[in-house]
Design an enzyme around this catalytic site. Structure first.
Site, PDB file in Angstrom:
ATOM      1  N   ASP A 101      45.662  42.295  46.618  1.00 25.89           N
ATOM      2  CA  ASP A 101      46.745  41.779  47.476  1.00 25.89           C
ATOM      3  C   ASP A 101      47.082  40.339  47.071  1.00 25.89           C
ATOM      4  O   ASP A 101      47.477  39.528  47.896  1.00 25.89           O
ATOM      5  CB  ASP A 101      46.269  41.845  48.947  1.00 25.89           C
ATOM      6  CG  ASP A 101      47.375  41.570  49.961  1.00 25.89           C
ATOM      7  OD1 ASP A 101      48.555  41.734  49.615  1.00 25.89           O
ATOM      8  OD2 ASP A 101      47.048  41.174  51.099  1.00 25.89           O
ATOM      9  N   GLY A 120      39.951  38.657  54.508  1.00 27.34           N
ATOM     10  CA  GLY A 120      39.143  39.873  54.483  1.00 27.34           C
ATOM     11  C   GLY A 120      39.713  41.096  55.190  1.00 27.34           C
ATOM     12  O   GLY A 120      38.985  42.055  55.446  1.00 27.34           O
ATOM     13  N   GLY A 121      41.003  41.090  55.481  1.00 27.26           N
ATOM     14  CA  GLY A 121      41.606  42.239  56.183  1.00 27.26           C
ATOM     15  C   GLY A 121      41.479  43.542  55.402  1.00 27.26           C
ATOM     16  O   GLY A 121      41.158  44.589  55.970  1.00 27.26           O
ATOM     17  N   ASP A 179      37.878  35.844  45.724  1.00 23.37           N
ATOM     18  CA  ASP A 179      38.882  34.884  46.222  1.00 23.37           C
ATOM     19  C   ASP A 179      38.251  33.505  46.273  1.00 23.37           C
ATOM     20  O   ASP A 179      37.077  33.366  46.624  1.00 23.37           O
ATOM     21  CB  ASP A 179      39.365  35.284  47.641  1.00 23.37           C
ATOM     22  CG  ASP A 179      40.751  34.750  47.964  1.00 23.37           C
ATOM     23  OD1 ASP A 179      40.945  33.522  47.845  1.00 23.37           O
ATOM     24  OD2 ASP A 179      41.627  35.543  48.318  1.00 23.37           O
ATOM     25  N   ALA A 203      40.532  37.078  50.631  1.00 21.65           N
ATOM     26  CA  ALA A 203      40.387  36.239  51.830  1.00 21.65           C
ATOM     27  C   ALA A 203      41.615  36.317  52.756  1.00 21.65           C
ATOM     28  O   ALA A 203      42.735  36.430  52.259  1.00 21.65           O
ATOM     29  CB  ALA A 203      40.157  34.787  51.408  1.00 21.65           C
ATOM     30  N   LYS A 211      54.694  42.172  45.207  1.00 22.29           N
ATOM     31  CA  LYS A 211      55.636  41.305  45.923  1.00 22.29           C
ATOM     32  C   LYS A 211      56.923  41.337  45.112  1.00 22.29           C
ATOM     33  O   LYS A 211      56.934  40.942  43.939  1.00 22.29           O
ATOM     34  CB  LYS A 211      55.116  39.867  46.020  1.00 22.29           C
ATOM     35  CG  LYS A 211      53.625  39.753  46.330  1.00 22.29           C
ATOM     36  CD  LYS A 211      53.294  40.024  47.784  1.00 22.29           C
ATOM     37  CE  LYS A 211      51.780  40.078  47.981  1.00 22.29           C
ATOM     38  NZ  LYS A 211      51.342  40.633  49.255  1.00 22.29           N
ATOM     39  N   ASP A 246      38.384  33.884  39.601  1.00 18.64           N
ATOM     40  CA  ASP A 246      39.806  34.181  39.383  1.00 18.64           C
ATOM     41  C   ASP A 246      39.987  35.706  39.307  1.00 18.64           C
ATOM     42  O   ASP A 246      39.382  36.362  38.458  1.00 18.64           O
ATOM     43  CB  ASP A 246      40.261  33.503  38.083  1.00 18.64           C
ATOM     44  CG  ASP A 246      41.726  33.779  37.782  1.00 18.64           C
ATOM     45  OD1 ASP A 246      42.371  34.540  38.538  1.00 18.64           O
ATOM     46  OD2 ASP A 246      42.227  33.235  36.784  1.00 18.64           O
TER      47      ASP A 246
END
Ligand code: SAM
Length: 355
Positions: free
Chosen positions: A284, A231-232, A248, A229, A313, A268
């Site tokens: 992501d 949604g990119g 998501d 979410a 990250k 999840d």
């Protein structure tokens, strides 16, 4: 070869590896260069400043071997890697060109193009106007001497590290990043639901070749997007007519759901598994990098996806060590792992792997 010394300026012909990186990531870029230097028993020294947006490795090895070792495609924290053949300091401001042309005359090369660049940093941006006007003068001088020819496979880089320090490098077009500053210029697609769409687009562009994109991203393939979410990333896949299961708890973009290519499941991402293997897994989710690496490794080990792109990250400290550890976790189950800190990545890197 030693090039001309004009007035109080100085020029040297020692070889230097010049890597462009994200400002603030000079320590990681340095660690990566040092690791390669150690692996190949090179003798040299690093020159860097925090926030500079580039790292220089001075050494005595020959250009050809350095080109093989510091290939931009294999570097994670460098957007571009150049082997400089000349360095100038305190060039006369009235005529920076002549000493450079002398150095070029001694090389006797012909170039397809010339890029005059400054670092992607606050200080570097102040040099943009100088680079532009100097670039025009340089192109004119190269044309006049017949040193420009579109058939050449080499590109000349003039890198203004600062107003006073300039490097010249001859890059092989097929073995260097094909975008000025190593930054692909991507246009934000208006229909995409989030700016992070550019991250996946850049990853597919930078980490895969054109042939690989054509072979590995085909209409009617299937994909799972973990942490999808709004949604990119899903948009990038659906745009290529790939069917996506988007995982998501957050809401997905409505228009994307209406495309008929996207199924949204509020589950999840760490527990979800597809009933049938998919072609692509993208992820992501903002989580500890080791946890993401272990999840991706599990999907690859279980044969649940063929290709994957995911984001790691990075923690505040030991970012280079953490990167290596995570890539090792994934690499144990992948035939190919490629990682890069993309232009659209901030405190993170993006990884492509395949089974
Ligand atoms: N790639 C998305 C895009 O292009 O629009 C942005 C993703 S955003 C950086 C991270 C997303 O991961 C958030 O929407 C969050 O709800 C989701 N997320 C975090 N942990 C998750 C989990 N355990 N399972 C599923 N989604 C999760």
């Amino acid at each position: 070869m030693s090039v001309a010394v004009a007035g109080s300026s100085s020029a040297s012909s020692a070889t230097a590896v010049v890597c462009y990186c994200r400002a603030g990531f000079e320590p990681e870029c340095t660690q990566e260069i040092q690791a390669l230097a150690q692996e190949h028993a090179l003798d040299g020294s690093i020159e860097t400043d925090t926030g500079a947006g580039y790292v220089v490795y001075n050494c005595t090895s020959d250009e050809t071997s350095l080109r093989g070792i510091f290939d931009w495609r294999h570097l994670i924290f460098a957007r571009q890697s150049l082997i400089a053949f000349a360095r100038f300091e305190n060039l006369p401001r009235k005529d920076r060109l002549t000493p450079m042309l002398d150095a070029l005359a001694a090389r006797g090369e012909v170039f397809a193009d010339v890029w005059v660049e400054s670092p992607d940093s606050d200080a570097g941006k102040e040099l943009t106007a100088l680079c532009k006007s100097f670039g025009n003068a340089m192109v004119g001088a190269l044309r006049q001497r017949k040193w420009l020819d579109t058939k050449s496979r080499k590109r000349l880089h003039v890198f203004f590290a600062s107003g006073d320090v300039v490097f010249l490098a001859s890059a092989e077009i097929d073995h260097s990043a094909p975008w000025p500053l190593g930054i692909p210029r991507l246009k934000f697609p208006r229909e995409a639901p989030s700016r992070s769409t550019l991250k996946l687009e850049e990853a597919l562009f930078v980490l895969l070749s054109a042939d690989e994109r054509a072979k590995w991203l085909k209409p009617a393939m299937t994909a799972v997007d973990l942490g999808a979410a709004p949604g990119g990333w899903t948009w990038q896949l659906a745009y290529r007519s790939i069917r996506v299961t988007a995982i998501d708890n957050g809401p997905m973009d409505r228009a994307l759901l209406q495309s008929g290519l996207v199924t949204h499941l509020r589950e999840d991402g760490f527990r979800f598994r597809p009933r049938k293997p998919v072609d692509w897994l993208v992820c992501d989710m903002v989580e500890q990098p080791r946890r993401i690496a272990a999840l991706i490794a599990q999907w690859l080990a279980d044969g649940l996806c063929r290709y994957t792109v995911f984001n790691l990250k990075l923690p505040m400290k030991k970012r280079f060590e953490e990167t290596r550890l995570c890539l090792d976790i994934v690499g144990a189950h992948a035939s190919d792992v490629r990682a890069r800190q993309l232009y659209h990545d901030r405190e993170e890197i993006t990884v492509f792997a395949r089974r």
